[in-house]
Design an enzyme around this catalytic site. Sequence first.
Site, PDB file in Angstrom:
ATOM      1  CG  HIS A   1      -2.130   1.067   1.353  1.00  0.00           C
ATOM      2  ND1 HIS A   1      -1.724   2.398   1.849  1.00  0.00           N
ATOM      3  CD2 HIS A   1      -3.122   0.969   1.203  1.00  0.00           C
ATOM      4  CE1 HIS A   1      -2.714   3.030   1.692  1.00  0.00           C
ATOM      5  NE2 HIS A   1      -3.739   2.302   1.315  1.00  0.00           N
TER       6      HIS A   1
ATOM      7  CG  ASP B   1       0.403  -2.489   6.205  1.00  0.00           C
ATOM      8  OD1 ASP B   1      -0.365  -2.508   7.069  1.00  0.00           O
ATOM      9  OD2 ASP B   1       0.597  -1.679   5.223  1.00  0.00           O
TER      10      ASP B   1
ATOM     11  CD  GLN C   1      -6.692  -4.570   3.667  1.00  0.00           C
ATOM     12  OE1 GLN C   1      -7.726  -5.386   3.905  1.00  0.00           O
ATOM     13  NE2 GLN C   1      -6.976  -3.319   3.558  1.00  0.00           N
TER      14      GLN C   1
ATOM     15  CE  LYS D   1      -7.588  -0.746   6.299  1.00  0.00           C
ATOM     16  NZ  LYS D   1      -8.031  -0.123   5.030  1.00  0.00           N
TER      17      LYS D   1
ATOM     18  CB  CYS E   1      -3.697   3.486  -1.590  1.00  0.00           C
ATOM     19  SG  CYS E   1      -4.952   4.676  -1.366  1.00  0.00           S
TER      20      CYS E   1
END
Length: 404
Positions: free
Chosen positions: A121, A198, A201, A224, A362
């Site tokens: 991202h 990261d 998600q 999220k 993104c």
Amino acid sequence: MFNINNIRKDFPILNRKVNGKPLVYLDNAATSQKPQIVIDSIVDYYSNYNANIHRGVHSLSQEATDVYELARKKIQEHFNIKESREVIFTSGTTHSINIVANGYTKILEKGDEIIVSAMEHHSNIVPWQMLCNRTGAILKVIPMNLEGELILSEYEKLLSAKTKLVFVNHVSNALGTINPIEEITKKAHEFNAVVLIDGAQACSHIKVDVQKLDIDFYVTSAHKMCGPTGTGMLYGKEELLNLLPPYQGGGEMIKEVTFEKTTYADLPHKFEAGTPNISGGIAFGVAIDYLNTIGFTEILKYENELVAYATQRLLEIEGLKIYGTSRSKTSVISFNIGSIHPYDIGTIVDKLGIAVRTGHHCTQPIMEFYKIPGTVRASFSFYNTKEEVDVLVSAIKKAKMMLQ
Ligand code: 7TS
């Protein structure tokens, strides 16, 4: 027991109509919907114990502090983090990454190397480019194959004594690929490189054990994970967080201030300047409890079945091509139909009450890799159903007929 009808009742928004049709919310990778219990926790804070934290001698402030710190504990336990001071509350993944990127400004030297993956991202690319500009470090990229999997043999070739930092997402927001973060971390550690994962998600689908995976930094956003916007987490191993200077100066992050010199507070407060998003942090803890009550094994099993069904049904549509076909993938299906612009499909299905995201998500380098302007992205959660998949498939068939 996983009961989809009861689960859906927890989410008030799922009852509403959009453009006269029942909402079919398939934009969960952008943000998840919120269960009533999370919404209630925010109302409860402002209705019953709103006060600033960590500073008041009065009872209300003590109460707010206790509940906020309990949320930190819940996050600690959920991710199996060793010490609660290794949990830094942030405004979200982007903020967390920027804290680390800023912190390495004085640590990196010209010619040091930073590795990112081809499927990041923008928020896991741009802060590192800015860091390279500040320090003279060099950014290297782990390439991916057409299925949307990182090519680990190429990653190994990039690693060297010059590698200082490695940044990879746990799950790709545009392709759904679950990256082999344990292997990536192990290889980086052979070269004494520090790894940041990261998890934006991943955390709504997979329960993460940062100690078992030996991750150095792990970042995510509450929104999220059925929590509110404006709240997130930076996990870092204590010895690494101690090496980093604070990101922002202000109240609550200091030990002592004079006009000559300031000394900084210990972890976690060193990185938590100013009044935080108190209700957000509290609701983040409630969201984690909620997800754990449903159970991550159940969530993943249900979502895998749903995504398999959606993939099979979408592929019935002639000319539909899915981007991201890794064997290891979770709740994202990105696709295009021939040369139809994704935006046009998104606009038509929206008229039918269906929320999908269209565009580059993104992740412009991924779009550049596939030589496409963008995709239509349907992203699923455990509260979606096969019936909603059927509604999506007929809407897309309709859109295809109108646009071809
Ligand atoms: N990293 C990944 C992998 C993401 O998917 C996102 C947000 C971020 C970082 C940034 O998170 P934030 O909470 O700080 O904004 N991804 C998306 C998306 O796919 N659609 O909208 C936001």
